[in-house]
Design a protein around this motif. Structure first.
Motif, mmCIF file in Angstrom:
data_model
loop_
_atom_site.group_PDB
_atom_site.id
_atom_site.type_symbol
_atom_site.label_atom_id
_atom_site.label_comp_id
_atom_site.label_asym_id
_atom_site.label_seq_id
_atom_site.Cartn_x
_atom_site.Cartn_y
_atom_site.Cartn_z
ATOM 1 N N THR A 41 0.890 -1.110 -0.003
ATOM 2 C CA THR A 41 0.096 0.023 -0.059
ATOM 3 C C THR A 41 1.004 1.286 0.000
ATOM 4 N N GLU A 63 -3.012 3.937 -5.190
ATOM 5 C CA GLU A 63 -3.168 2.651 -5.230
ATOM 6 C C GLU A 63 -3.174 1.996 -6.362
ATOM 7 N N GLY A 68 -4.300 -2.513 -1.933
ATOM 8 C CA GLY A 68 -4.840 -1.316 -0.920
ATOM 9 C C GLY A 68 -6.345 -1.351 -1.170
#
Length: 256
Positions: A41, A63, A68
């Motif tokens: 992430t 992301e 994520g």
């Protein structure tokens, strides 16, 4: 402690609803785009360096597909597709040109943006990125090798926990691992001539016990017309973005 403004949102890029964060404030510096590593992430890849980087400029941190907060789609996870998503995000935000800092899969994505969309890239930082598959160390291609260069069980726990905390479908972590593994072993879409044609000033950063051969990073430095290379001592691939005492002075000097 440095504190910076922070917001997050989603934007649609084709069939992808991409999550992104904005840190810091607009300034005389170009915005800086942070592109995280595979199975990571934003926070996991850049948590150690992001506050300092956002202290002097606006930072845009998406992301990527399946990572994520950003849900996966049915398409394959490929470097060209990820780069197209990032360019679409810049279009949505009205950013004509930005500096880029990419780590691992994010560095491959940043390199693809620089090759295919050179006018969008001001300065380019590639952390732990080859330009051809044969420049990885052989043991990296074999997870059963037990190499100390590979992610540890603790690293995988951190990745799984970070995913579970924010992913729209936490149960799909193994699917993400499989897609990232396929992307990591896929042929990379560049030639030496592509690197010779790069015009963005480029900083290459690797650890001395990274996935990428040091001699390959030196080859990339020689191919890219305006490039420099930093090899961080005592540093593995997974530790690279956490070596703040070494890394932040390099980044500030290069970007500022």
């Amino acid at each position: 402690m440095i504190t910076v403004a922070h917001s997050s949102a989603y934007t649609e890029t084709g069939d992808l609803e991409m999550y992104y964060e904005l840190h810091g404030e607009a300034s005389a510096h170009r915005p800086l785009v942070l592109l995280h590593g595979g199975v990571c992430t934003v926070a996991l890849s850049f948590g150690a360096v992001l506050p300092a980087l956002a202290g002097t400029r606006q930072v845009v941190a998406p992301e990527l597909q399946g990572h994520g907060h950003t849900a996966d789609t049915g398409r394959a996870l490929t470097v060209p597709a990820l780069a197209s998503d990032v360019v679409a995000l810049l279009d949505e935000l009205g950013i004509e040109q930005a500096d880029f800092l990419g780590f691992s899969l994010g560095a491959l994505t940043a390199l693809e943006v620089a090759v295919r969309h050179p006018r969008r890239v001001g300065r380019l930082v590639l952390a732990s990125a080859p330009y051809t598959q044969d420049r990885f160390l052989p043991e990296i291609q074999d997870p059963a090798s037990g190499s100390s260069r590979l992610p540890t069980p603790q690293d995988f726990r951190e990745m799984a926990d970070a995913y579970a905390a924010v992913a729209p479908h936490p149960e799909r972590f193994q699917d993400l691992l499989a897609k990232c593994s396929a992307a990591a072993h896929a042929p990379l879409p560049w030639t030496a001539d592509d690197l010779r044609a790069l015009r963005a000033p480029t900083l290459l950063v690797i650890g001395d016990t990274d996935f990428v051969r040091i001699e390959h990073a030196a080859e990339m430095r020689d191919l890219i017309p305006d490039a420099r290379l930093a090899v961080l001592p005592g540093t593995t691939h997974m530790a690279l973005m956490r070596r703040t005492a070494l890394l932040l002075p390099l980044l500030h000097e290069f970007l500022d």
